[in-house]
Design a protein around this motif. Structure first.
Motif, PDB file in Angstrom:
ATOM      1  N   GLY A  24       0.802  -1.219   0.000  1.00 18.26           N
ATOM      2  CA  GLY A  24       0.000   0.000   0.000  1.00 18.26           C
ATOM      3  C   GLY A  24       0.831   1.263   0.000  1.00 18.26           C
ATOM      4  N   ARG A  25       0.194   2.347   0.367  1.00 16.65           N
ATOM      5  CA  ARG A  25       0.813   3.668   0.351  1.00 16.65           C
ATOM      6  C   ARG A  25       0.487   4.392   1.657  1.00 16.65           C
ATOM      7  N   ARG A  26       1.114   5.555   1.832  1.00 17.87           N
ATOM      8  CA  ARG A  26       0.899   6.342   3.057  1.00 17.87           C
ATOM      9  C   ARG A  26      -0.095   7.481   2.870  1.00 17.87           C
ATOM     10  N   ARG A  27      -0.380   7.872   1.631  1.00 20.25           N
ATOM     11  CA  ARG A  27      -1.301   8.993   1.414  1.00 20.25           C
ATOM     12  C   ARG A  27      -2.352   8.586   0.393  1.00 20.25           C
ATOM     13  N   TRP A  28      -3.607   8.819   0.705  1.00 19.39           N
ATOM     14  CA  TRP A  28      -4.716   8.436  -0.153  1.00 19.39           C
ATOM     15  C   TRP A  28      -5.704   9.586  -0.256  1.00 19.39           C
ATOM     16  N   ALA A  29      -6.311   9.730  -1.420  1.00 21.25           N
ATOM     17  CA  ALA A  29      -7.295  10.794  -1.617  1.00 21.25           C
ATOM     18  C   ALA A  29      -8.608  10.209  -2.114  1.00 21.25           C
ATOM     19  N   ILE A  30      -9.716  10.687  -1.550  1.00 18.92           N
ATOM     20  CA  ILE A  30     -11.062  10.369  -2.033  1.00 18.92           C
ATOM     21  C   ILE A  30     -11.707  11.695  -2.397  1.00 18.92           C
ATOM     22  N   ALA A  31     -11.880  11.942  -3.682  1.00 24.83           N
ATOM     23  CA  ALA A  31     -12.358  13.262  -4.109  1.00 24.83           C
ATOM     24  C   ALA A  31     -13.878  13.354  -4.067  1.00 24.83           C
ATOM     25  N   ASP A  32     -14.556  12.224  -4.110  1.00 29.18           N
ATOM     26  CA  ASP A  32     -16.019  12.203  -4.195  1.00 29.18           C
ATOM     27  C   ASP A  32     -16.611  11.844  -2.846  1.00 29.18           C
ATOM     28  N   GLY A  33     -16.838  12.847  -1.996  1.00 33.58           N
ATOM     29  CA  GLY A  33     -17.446  12.594  -0.698  1.00 33.58           C
ATOM     30  C   GLY A  33     -18.823  13.227  -0.613  1.00 33.58           C
ATOM     31  N   TYR A  34     -19.773  12.470  -0.076  1.00 32.06           N
ATOM     32  CA  TYR A  34     -21.140  12.988   0.045  1.00 32.06           C
ATOM     33  C   TYR A  34     -21.929  12.048   0.947  1.00 32.06           C
ATOM     34  N   ILE A  35     -22.510  12.582   2.001  1.00 25.72           N
ATOM     35  CA  ILE A  35     -23.335  11.783   2.899  1.00 25.72           C
ATOM     36  C   ILE A  35     -24.783  12.221   2.745  1.00 25.72           C
ATOM     37  N   PRO A  36     -25.637  11.362   2.195  1.00 28.06           N
ATOM     38  CA  PRO A  36     -27.047  11.736   2.054  1.00 28.06           C
ATOM     39  C   PRO A  36     -27.672  11.963   3.420  1.00 28.06           C
ATOM     40  N   SER A  37     -28.718  12.765   3.464  1.00 34.22           N
ATOM     41  CA  SER A  37     -29.297  13.118   4.758  1.00 34.22           C
ATOM     42  C   SER A  37     -30.473  12.233   5.153  1.00 34.22           C
ATOM     43  N   TRP A  38     -30.834  11.323   4.268  1.00 42.42           N
ATOM     44  CA  TRP A  38     -31.913  10.430   4.701  1.00 42.42           C
ATOM     45  C   TRP A  38     -31.734   9.053   4.084  1.00 42.42           C
ATOM     46  N   SER A  39     -32.457   8.073   4.651  1.00 39.71           N
ATOM     47  CA  SER A  39     -32.300   6.670   4.286  1.00 39.71           C
ATOM     48  C   SER A  39     -33.658   6.014   4.163  1.00 39.71           C
ATOM     49  N   ASN A  40     -33.675   4.859   3.513  1.00 41.00           N
ATOM     50  CA  ASN A  40     -34.881   4.065   3.446  1.00 41.00           C
ATOM     51  C   ASN A  40     -34.682   2.645   3.952  1.00 41.00           C
ATOM     52  N   GLY A  41     -33.422   2.221   4.057  1.00 40.62           N
ATOM     53  CA  GLY A  41     -33.155   0.820   4.366  1.00 40.62           C
ATOM     54  C   GLY A  41     -33.288   0.528   5.849  1.00 40.62           C
TER      55      GLY A  41
END
Lengths: 141, 141, 141, 141
Positions: free
Chosen positions: B21-38
C-alpha cells in the motif's frame, strides 16, 4: 499514413507469454450480505474476485482474509490455468473455514505469476440489485 | 514445469511484514445523504473508507476533510492494528466535529505505515439501495 | 515500539503545500441521461467530476470533451481554490456550449497544479437510482 | 502569484499530439446478463468498454476474450479515430463470434497508440437498473 501501422498491434502476444498484471493485490472493502432477494443463483448476493491470467503458466493463488477483531484467515488456495479467467465467489470459499456473513473484512490475493484482479459485488438484499466493481489495488512489492 | 513453482507463492509474508500500500490516499467524491430508506443499521445511507493494514505495526491514521467553501476540517485520528482491517463510516466521525450532510466534500487519508484504502458508499435514499466502491487515489509523495 | 512513530504521520502537510495528484486526468465513460425520476436537485440524473486541490495554489482547470463523430468541444474553464474541493456537474457546463444528452462522450481534465479527480454518475431514469464512482485515469505526461 | 501561471494549463495539447494512456488494458470482470427489463435500447442490459484516443493517429484496437473453460476468442478488431471516443458494447461484437450470455469472461484490449479504457455495465435484469464503471487495469508491458 505510416504503412507499418497496418500491422496488428500485438496480435497473439496477449494470449501466450508476455504476461500482464501484478503478483499482489488488495481488496480493502469486503462484505458478504446475509440475505438476498434475487432469483438464485445468478442474483444471489455475492462478492467475487475476478482473476485473469493471460500468461502461459498456471497461476497458484493464495487468498488471505483480514478482519477487524480477529486473526487473519487462510490461506485459501486455488489455481487459474494459463490463458483463463476465474471468477471466485467469496461465499463459496470454505477451506480452511467459511467467511462470516455481515462482517467487514479485507483480502490479499497473491499469485506466483502476474494476474489482474477486479473486485465485484452484487447486493440483492432489497427488491432490486445493486452492483459494484473496481480494479483491486496492485502492488509491486 | 518448473519444480520451484510448487512452493506457495508468498505464504505468510502477507500476514506479517512486507507491507502493501501507500501512506497517502485521496477520495475526491465525498457525500453523505441526509436520509435513508433501508433497515438500520446495515442499510442506512453511509459513506466509508475501508482501511487495510497488513504490516506488523499499528497504523496511526489522520483524515482531513476538504470542502467547497470553508476551511478544511480535522484531523480525525484513528488507529488500525497490525494485520487488521477497519471500515470507517464517515457518518460516525465527530471529533473534532461531525461531517455535514448533503454537502460535497473530499478527504485525504494519511498513515505512518503503508495501508490500502477503498472508498464505498451505500445510498438508500430511495426505496432501493445504490452501492459504489472504488480504490482511492494512492500517492507516493 | 519505535518512539518516533508517536508523532502524527503528516500533520498539517496535507492542508497546505506538498501537493497530491496529477495534472492530466481522463474519464472515458461519459454519458448524461436525458430524463430523471428522483426529487430535484439532489437526485436528478447527473454526471460529475469531483476535483480535489490540497496544494497552496489555486488550480486553473480545463476540460475538453471528446465525441464519437464530431470534433472535440471546449475547453471549459474553471478554478479550484487552494485547499478546496469542487464537484463539477457536467450537466451545468455551458460555455462554450452545453453537453448533448443521450450521447456518448469522454473527457480530459487538465490542471496547472496537481489535483485528484474522481468520476461519479447518478442515474435516476428509472424509479430507483443507480450510482457509480471511480477514480479517473491519471497521467504523468 | 507567478505570472507564468496565467497561461492556460495545457491548452490544445490534449486535442492533438501528446497522447495520454496506455497500449494494453485488462478487464477481469466480464459478464453479459441474458435478459433485461429496461426500455430498449438505452436501458437494455449491456457491458461496454469506453475507449478514448486523444492522439493525432487512428488507434487500431484488438480485443481478446478469456473464459474459464475454453480457449480465448478473438481478436475482435476495431478502430478509434484520432481525437475521438468510442463506447464499444460487448453485446454487439460478433466477428469472429458472438459473446455467450450468462458466462464469466475477461478481456484484454490492445492498441497501437496509447488510449484510455473504462469499463461499464448496465444491469437491468430486475425492474430497476444497476450500474457500474471502473477504469480498466493499465499495463506498461
Amino acid at each position: 499514413m505510416d504503412q507499418t501501422r497496418q500491422s496488428t498491434p500485438a496480435s497473439g502476444s496477449s494470449r501466450r507469454g508476455n504476461p500482464v498484471g501484478r503478483r499482489r493485490w488488495a481488496i480493502a472493502d469486503g462484505y458478504i450480505p446475509s440475505w438476498s432477494n434475487g432469483p438464485e443463483p445468478q442474483l444471489a448476493s455475492h462478492e467475487a474476485a475476478c482473476l485473469l491470467n493471460i500468461s502461459d503458466e498456471e497461476a497458484n493463488v493464495e487468498i488471505t482474509l483480514y478482519f477487524e477483531d480477529r486473526e487473519p484467515a487462510g490461506p485459501y488456495r486455488l489455481r487459474v490455468p494459463a490463458g483463463r479467467t476465474r471468477h471466485v465467489r467469496f461465499n463459496e470459499l470454505d477451506d480452511p473455514e467459511p467467511i462470516p456473513k455481515d462482517t467487514d473484512y479485507a483480502s490479499m490475493i497473491e499469485s506466483d505469476v502476474p494476474i489482474v484482479v477486479q473486485h465485484t459485488r452484487l447486493d440483492s438484499r432489497l427488491a432490486e440489485n445493486a452492483l459494484l466493481s473496481t480494479i483491486a489495488y496492485a502492488s509491486d512489492h
